[in-house]
Design a protein around this motif. Structure first.
Motif, mmCIF file in Angstrom:
data_model
loop_
_atom_site.group_PDB
_atom_site.id
_atom_site.type_symbol
_atom_site.label_atom_id
_atom_site.label_comp_id
_atom_site.label_asym_id
_atom_site.label_seq_id
_atom_site.Cartn_x
_atom_site.Cartn_y
_atom_site.Cartn_z
ATOM 1 N N UNK A 1 0.806 -1.208 0.000
ATOM 2 C CA UNK A 1 0.000 0.000 0.000
ATOM 3 C C UNK A 1 0.840 1.259 0.000
ATOM 4 N N UNK A 2 0.265 2.330 0.541
ATOM 5 C CA UNK A 2 0.901 3.638 0.475
ATOM 6 C C UNK A 2 1.980 3.840 1.517
ATOM 7 N N UNK A 3 2.656 4.989 1.407
ATOM 8 C CA UNK A 3 3.727 5.294 2.338
ATOM 9 C C UNK A 3 3.175 5.986 3.583
ATOM 10 N N UNK A 4 3.794 5.665 4.713
ATOM 11 C CA UNK A 4 3.425 6.247 6.000
ATOM 12 C C UNK A 4 4.695 6.613 6.751
ATOM 13 N N UNK A 5 4.569 7.529 7.691
ATOM 14 C CA UNK A 5 5.697 7.854 8.560
ATOM 15 C C UNK A 5 5.588 7.125 9.902
ATOM 16 N N UNK A 6 4.477 6.434 10.125
ATOM 17 C CA UNK A 6 4.241 5.709 11.377
ATOM 18 C C UNK A 6 4.855 4.314 11.258
ATOM 19 N N UNK A 7 5.825 3.987 12.102
ATOM 20 C CA UNK A 7 6.466 2.663 12.006
ATOM 21 C C UNK A 7 5.484 1.511 12.224
ATOM 22 N N UNK A 8 4.389 1.757 12.921
ATOM 23 C CA UNK A 8 3.415 0.690 13.174
ATOM 24 C C UNK A 8 2.708 0.240 11.893
ATOM 25 N N UNK A 9 2.790 1.048 10.852
ATOM 26 C CA UNK A 9 2.122 0.719 9.599
ATOM 27 C C UNK A 9 2.939 -0.252 8.741
ATOM 28 N N UNK A 10 4.186 -0.501 9.126
ATOM 29 C CA UNK A 10 5.081 -1.321 8.315
ATOM 30 C C UNK A 10 5.134 -2.756 8.847
ATOM 31 N N UNK A 11 5.011 -3.696 7.904
ATOM 32 C CA UNK A 11 4.928 -5.105 8.271
ATOM 33 C C UNK A 11 6.290 -5.787 8.329
ATOM 34 N N UNK A 12 7.217 -5.290 7.519
ATOM 35 C CA UNK A 12 8.487 -5.986 7.348
ATOM 36 C C UNK A 12 9.639 -5.064 7.725
ATOM 37 N N UNK A 13 10.611 -5.644 8.429
ATOM 38 C CA UNK A 13 11.736 -4.868 8.930
ATOM 39 C C UNK A 13 13.052 -5.602 8.721
ATOM 40 N N UNK A 14 14.104 -4.827 8.470
ATOM 41 C CA UNK A 14 15.444 -5.383 8.439
ATOM 42 C C UNK A 14 16.045 -5.382 9.832
ATOM 43 N N UNK A 15 17.281 -5.848 9.914
ATOM 44 C CA UNK A 15 17.940 -5.982 11.213
ATOM 45 C C UNK A 15 18.654 -4.702 11.628
ATOM 46 N N UNK A 16 18.810 -3.780 10.698
ATOM 47 C CA UNK A 16 19.418 -2.488 11.010
ATOM 48 C C UNK A 16 20.897 -2.438 10.689
ATOM 49 N N UNK A 17 21.366 -1.233 10.416
ATOM 50 C CA UNK A 17 22.788 -0.997 10.184
ATOM 51 C C UNK A 17 23.196 0.274 10.932
ATOM 52 N N UNK A 18 24.338 0.226 11.607
ATOM 53 C CA UNK A 18 24.770 1.331 12.453
ATOM 54 C C UNK A 18 25.431 2.418 11.616
ATOM 55 N N UNK A 19 24.992 3.646 11.841
ATOM 56 C CA UNK A 19 25.632 4.819 11.248
ATOM 57 C C UNK A 19 26.095 5.702 12.400
ATOM 58 N N UNK A 20 27.376 5.997 12.433
ATOM 59 C CA UNK A 20 27.940 6.827 13.483
ATOM 60 C C UNK A 20 28.650 8.014 12.858
ATOM 61 N N UNK A 21 28.279 9.210 13.307
ATOM 62 C CA UNK A 21 28.866 10.441 12.774
ATOM 63 C C UNK A 21 29.620 11.126 13.902
ATOM 64 N N UNK A 22 30.910 11.256 13.731
ATOM 65 C CA UNK A 22 31.728 11.897 14.760
ATOM 66 C C UNK A 22 31.856 13.396 14.480
ATOM 67 N N UNK A 23 31.993 14.159 15.550
ATOM 68 C CA UNK A 23 32.081 15.618 15.398
ATOM 69 C C UNK A 23 33.518 16.075 15.191
#
Length: 123
Positions: free
Chosen positions: A101-123
């Motif tokens: 279906x359509x796009x949403x900004x609410x994470x509860x609307x999404x059925x499928x998820x990946x495991x995640x990837x870390x992004x670290x930004x140093x100052x």
């Protein structure tokens, strides 16, 4: 069963650019609306960007608008998030998500998820 696998995270300095990818398997990405969310330690998961199933519509969080670009390569079953002018506050685990279906900004609307990837930004 839809599976999402993120890649491309890492450690960069403020002002640098980084691209993360999400490979879709089990379904064709052309039938799915896709999104990126992120979660920093001690904070709730927040919306970053979304793209419609055809790739014609995109939507961004105000905090990343003008710096991040989401794109979709349906033949490759892959979604990308190009991140420019990175800031330390962009540091988080970035998750790929998909839904019918359509796009949403609410994470509860999404059925499928990946495991995640870390992004670290140093100052």
């Amino acid at each position: 069963q839809v599976q999402l696998v993120e890649s491309g995270g890492g450690l960069v300095q403020a002002g640098d650019s980084l691209s993360v990818s999400c490979e879709v398997s089990g379904r064709t990405a052309s039938n799915l609306a896709m999104a990126w969310f992120r979660q920093a330690p001690g904070k709730e998961r927040e919306f970053v960007a979304a793209i419609s199933w055809r790739g014609r519509s995109t939507y961004y969080a105000d905090s990343v608008k003008g710096r991040f670009t989401i794109s979709k390569d349906n033949p490759k079953n892959t979604v990308y998030l190009q991140m420019n002018s990175l800031k330390p506050e962009d540091t988080a685990v970035y998750y790929c998500a998909a839904r019918d279906g359509g796009i949403w900004s609410d994470p509860k609307k999404y059925n499928y998820w990946g495991q995640g990837t870390q992004v670290t930004v140093s100052s």
